[in-house]
Design a protein around this motif. Structure first.
Motif, short mmCIF file in Angstrom:
data_model
loop_
_atom_site.label_atom_id
_atom_site.label_comp_id
_atom_site.label_asym_id
_atom_site.label_seq_id
_atom_site.Cartn_x
_atom_site.Cartn_y
_atom_site.Cartn_z
N GLN A 133 11.84 -5.17 -3.32
CA GLN A 133 12.37 -3.87 -3.76
C GLN A 133 13.73 -4.00 -4.43
O GLN A 133 14.16 -3.10 -5.18
CB GLN A 133 12.42 -2.88 -2.59
CG GLN A 133 13.64 -3.00 -1.69
CD GLN A 133 13.53 -4.13 -0.67
OE1 GLN A 133 12.59 -4.93 -0.70
NE2 GLN A 133 14.47 -4.19 0.25
N PHE A 141 12.96 0.76 0.32
CA PHE A 141 11.63 0.31 0.71
C PHE A 141 10.58 1.31 0.23
O PHE A 141 10.81 2.53 0.28
CB PHE A 141 11.53 0.19 2.23
CG PHE A 141 11.99 -1.13 2.78
CD1 PHE A 141 11.49 -2.32 2.29
CD2 PHE A 141 12.92 -1.17 3.81
CE1 PHE A 141 11.90 -3.54 2.81
CE2 PHE A 141 13.33 -2.38 4.34
CZ PHE A 141 12.83 -3.57 3.83
N ASP A 143 6.67 3.17 0.48
CA ASP A 143 5.92 3.67 1.64
C ASP A 143 4.42 3.62 1.34
O ASP A 143 3.99 3.12 0.30
CB ASP A 143 6.39 5.07 2.05
CG ASP A 143 6.14 6.13 0.96
OD1 ASP A 143 5.18 5.98 0.17
OD2 ASP A 143 6.90 7.11 0.91
N LYS A 144 3.64 4.16 2.24
CA LYS A 144 2.18 4.02 2.19
C LYS A 144 1.50 5.08 1.33
O LYS A 144 0.28 5.01 1.11
CB LYS A 144 1.62 4.10 3.61
CG LYS A 144 1.88 5.46 4.27
CD LYS A 144 1.49 5.48 5.74
CE LYS A 144 1.80 6.85 6.35
NZ LYS A 144 1.45 6.91 7.77
N ARG A 160 6.40 -9.09 1.91
CA ARG A 160 7.61 -9.16 1.08
C ARG A 160 7.92 -10.61 0.69
O ARG A 160 7.46 -11.55 1.33
CB ARG A 160 8.79 -8.54 1.82
CG ARG A 160 10.01 -8.28 0.95
CD ARG A 160 11.17 -7.65 1.72
NE ARG A 160 12.30 -7.41 0.84
CZ ARG A 160 13.21 -8.34 0.53
NH1 ARG A 160 13.14 -9.55 1.07
NH2 ARG A 160 14.20 -8.04 -0.31
N TRP A 167 4.11 -4.43 3.96
CA TRP A 167 3.91 -3.08 3.43
C TRP A 167 2.41 -2.78 3.54
O TRP A 167 1.59 -3.48 2.95
CB TRP A 167 4.41 -3.05 2.00
CG TRP A 167 4.20 -1.80 1.20
CD1 TRP A 167 3.89 -0.56 1.64
CD2 TRP A 167 4.29 -1.71 -0.23
NE1 TRP A 167 3.77 0.32 0.59
CE2 TRP A 167 4.03 -0.37 -0.58
CE3 TRP A 167 4.57 -2.63 -1.24
CZ2 TRP A 167 4.04 0.07 -1.91
CZ3 TRP A 167 4.58 -2.19 -2.56
CH2 TRP A 167 4.32 -0.85 -2.88
N ILE A 199 6.00 0.29 6.40
CA ILE A 199 6.83 -0.91 6.35
C ILE A 199 7.02 -1.45 7.77
O ILE A 199 7.45 -0.72 8.68
CB ILE A 199 8.20 -0.62 5.72
CG1 ILE A 199 8.04 -0.24 4.25
CG2 ILE A 199 9.12 -1.85 5.85
CD1 ILE A 199 7.49 -1.34 3.36
N SER A 306 15.56 -7.73 3.88
CA SER A 306 14.92 -6.63 4.62
C SER A 306 15.81 -6.12 5.76
O SER A 306 15.36 -5.35 6.60
CB SER A 306 13.58 -7.12 5.20
OG SER A 306 13.74 -8.31 5.95
#
Length: 542
Positions: A133, A141, A143-144, A160, A167, A199, A306
């Motif tokens: 990212q 981050f 998302d879904k 990642r 993810w 995440i 992260s």
């Protein structure tokens, strides 16, 4: 009598001029031997896979003969490059299973790649690797939401770039039983409005990761051979694979005995009971000409990108978060005691200054003083100034990955602040502790190419030359130091300095021929260097 004396003289002259037959002669090159004096030569002779003699072209050709003479024609010869920290088997599996998301500049680009990948390969899961990212315009981050729209019925799991965050879509979360109240030591399920975002950080990834279908042994073997092919093309002849299980190590051993896998592998063990029982408790290293098992690999924290790296104090750009300690102190003490009692090495992933202090002090409780056990801290990325001297006090080896420095430099100070960044990616300071250190790439986290390691360590810029003059250039390495870190010091980190890492008599004839003099080349010339050929045990492998 006169005739007899003449015959004796001819016999003596013939004996003096008779040349020894060898398997290979490399002649008329610019050979960097990387021996103790960093001497250069023109030629060397190889017999039974090892260097027999090194000298000028005339000296070698006067004494030896071979049906296989390689005229290097002034090109530059170096010991085969040795990646002191990578994930060779993980890279092989990625080649077989995962969509490559490296370098993507937005989530939308990833969605397009995933749809194309699934259309081509199908399968019960959609897997991807190496998104970051920090490369996107919006650096938050993801998302879904969009994954759920595109793939409502197929689980999606995207790792990642650093391997420390996953993810997922809702389907994957449901299969793994992940809910808003799911907790795990050394990991985190990120939430938004009280619900999982998709995440997963560090140990939370395991809930989904354990569900990924395992590849077959046949697929794994195919992947290892493809990975080897790519490594040889990059000039690598040795790798340290940081975290393997018994089955994979035995597969590598079988492939090496069959002659198919020629890559030399220092196989670090995952901390499993099966590995402890089969390898560690024998009290001695497992060693062949191409495979070494003498190290247990563990994790102290996550990754900086992260925000899972364990810091002493909060993240500068995320108040209230100081990162993650992956395991308990009792766990680290247990692993270190097991390794110490069985003469094994411990190698610990430690990124943040909190994680590095944790492991330096944990090691120190057992090591107590200078020694030759060569216990390692992998990454040694951010060090509190008070802790550098512990590397020297306990002879702890800092294992570095210079491309992490140039990948992270655009945002690293935002994470840790102006004061803590002074102890980050401090390669020259780390080198000064013991006088040597090994370097690797951490591929597939970074690119497989070892010359990018050289570039980053020496110049401390990205490939465009930013920032001008190099980022914290005073912590960069010299060209000689860097070459040693990729060859002889990398070999020393696995107790193999008497077998490889230098081109001198008695060493394996692992070498690479380049079109560029790395000791004099400009940054642009280093990046444009061509690998002309790669050799392992005197045999051409690329």
């Amino acid at each position: 009598m006169r005739l007899f004396k003449a015959l004796i003289l001819l016999f003596v002259m013939a004996s003096c001029t008779q040349k020894e037959k060898v398997d290979l002669i490399v002649s008329r090159g610019s050979v960097y031997t990387v021996d103790e004096e960093f001497t250069t030569a023109e030629s060397f002779a190889v017999k039974d896979g090892k260097i027999l003699a090194v000298g000028t072209a005339q000296e070698i050709l006067d004494k030896y003969e071979s049906d296989n003479i390689v005229d290097a024609n002034g090109q530059f010869v170096y010991p085969g490059f040795n990646d002191a920290h990578c994930h060779f088997n993980g890279y092989a599996i990625n080649l077989m299973q995962y969509a490559d998301l490296r370098g993507t500049e937005s989530p939308d680009e990833i969605y397009t790649l995933l749809m194309a990948h699934h259309d081509k390969f199908g399968g019960d899961w959609i897997l991807g690797r190496s998104w970051d990212q920090n490369d996107w315009e919006v650096k938050d981050f993801p998302d879904k939401t969009k994954l759920d729209e595109l793939f409502p019925d197929i689980p999606v799991y995207l790792v990642r770039v650093d391997g420390h965050a996953g993810w997922c879509n809702t389907k994957a979360l449901e299969l793994a039983g992940i809910k808003a109240d799911t907790k795990v030591q050394g990991g985190e399920v990120l939430l938004k409005n009280g619900e999982p975002t998709g995440i997963l950080i560090d140990n939370a990834m395991g809930f989904v990761g354990k569900l990924i279908p395992e590849i077959t042994a046949e697929q794994q073997e195919k992947g290892l051979l493809e990975a080897q092919k790519n490594c040889f093309a990059a000039g690598l002849t040795s790798v340290t694979d940081c975290g393997l299980d018994k089955a994979t190590i035995l597969l590598m051993d079988e492939m090496q005995k069959d002659g198919n896998l020629k890559m030399r592998v220092n196989a670090m063990l995952n901390p499993t009971q099966e590995n402890f029982d089969f390898f560690v408790k024998k009290g001695e290293a497992w060693k062949t000409d191409r495979l070494l098992v003498n190290t247990i690999k563990i994790y102290a924290d996550g990754a900086l990108g992260s925000r899972g790296a364990l810091l002493m104090g909060d993240y500068s750009d995320d108040k209230g978060n100081s990162g993650l300690q992956i395991e308990t102190q009792d766990y680290y003490d247990m692993i270190c005691r097991l390794a110490y009692d069985n003469n094994f090495v411990v190698a610990t992933h430690a990124i943040g200054n909190g994680a590095n202090r944790l492991m330096l002090d944990t090691y120190g409780k057992l090591l107590k003083e200078k020694n030759d056990r060569r216990w390692r801290i992998e990454h040694s990325q951010i060090i509190n100034p008070d802790d550098f001297e512990k590397f020297a006090a306990f002879s702890i080896v800092p294992s570095i990955q210079p491309t992490h420095c140039t990948s992270d430099m655009p945002w690293a100070e935002d994470r840790v602040g102006a004061e803590r960044i002074k102890g980050a990616y401090a390669y020259q300071t780390l080198l000064n502790q013991n006088g040597w250190l090994p370097a690797g790439t951490d591929f597939p986290v970074e690119d497989i190419y070892p010359l990018y390691t050289f570039y980053s360590a020496v110049f401390r810029t990205d490939h465009s030359g930013w920032p001008e003059g190099g980022w914290h250039k005073y912590e960069g390495l010299t060209r000689e130091q860097t070459l040693r870190s990729m060859t002889s010091w990398a070999a020393k980190s696995s107790f193999e300095e008497d077998q490889k890492g230098a081109l001198k008599p008695g060493m394996w004839a692992d070498f690479v021929i380049l079109d560029t003099d790395l000791m004099k080349a400009t940054p642009e010339e280093v990046l444009n260097t061509k690998i002309l050929s790669t050799w392992s045990a005197g045999g051409k492998v690329f």
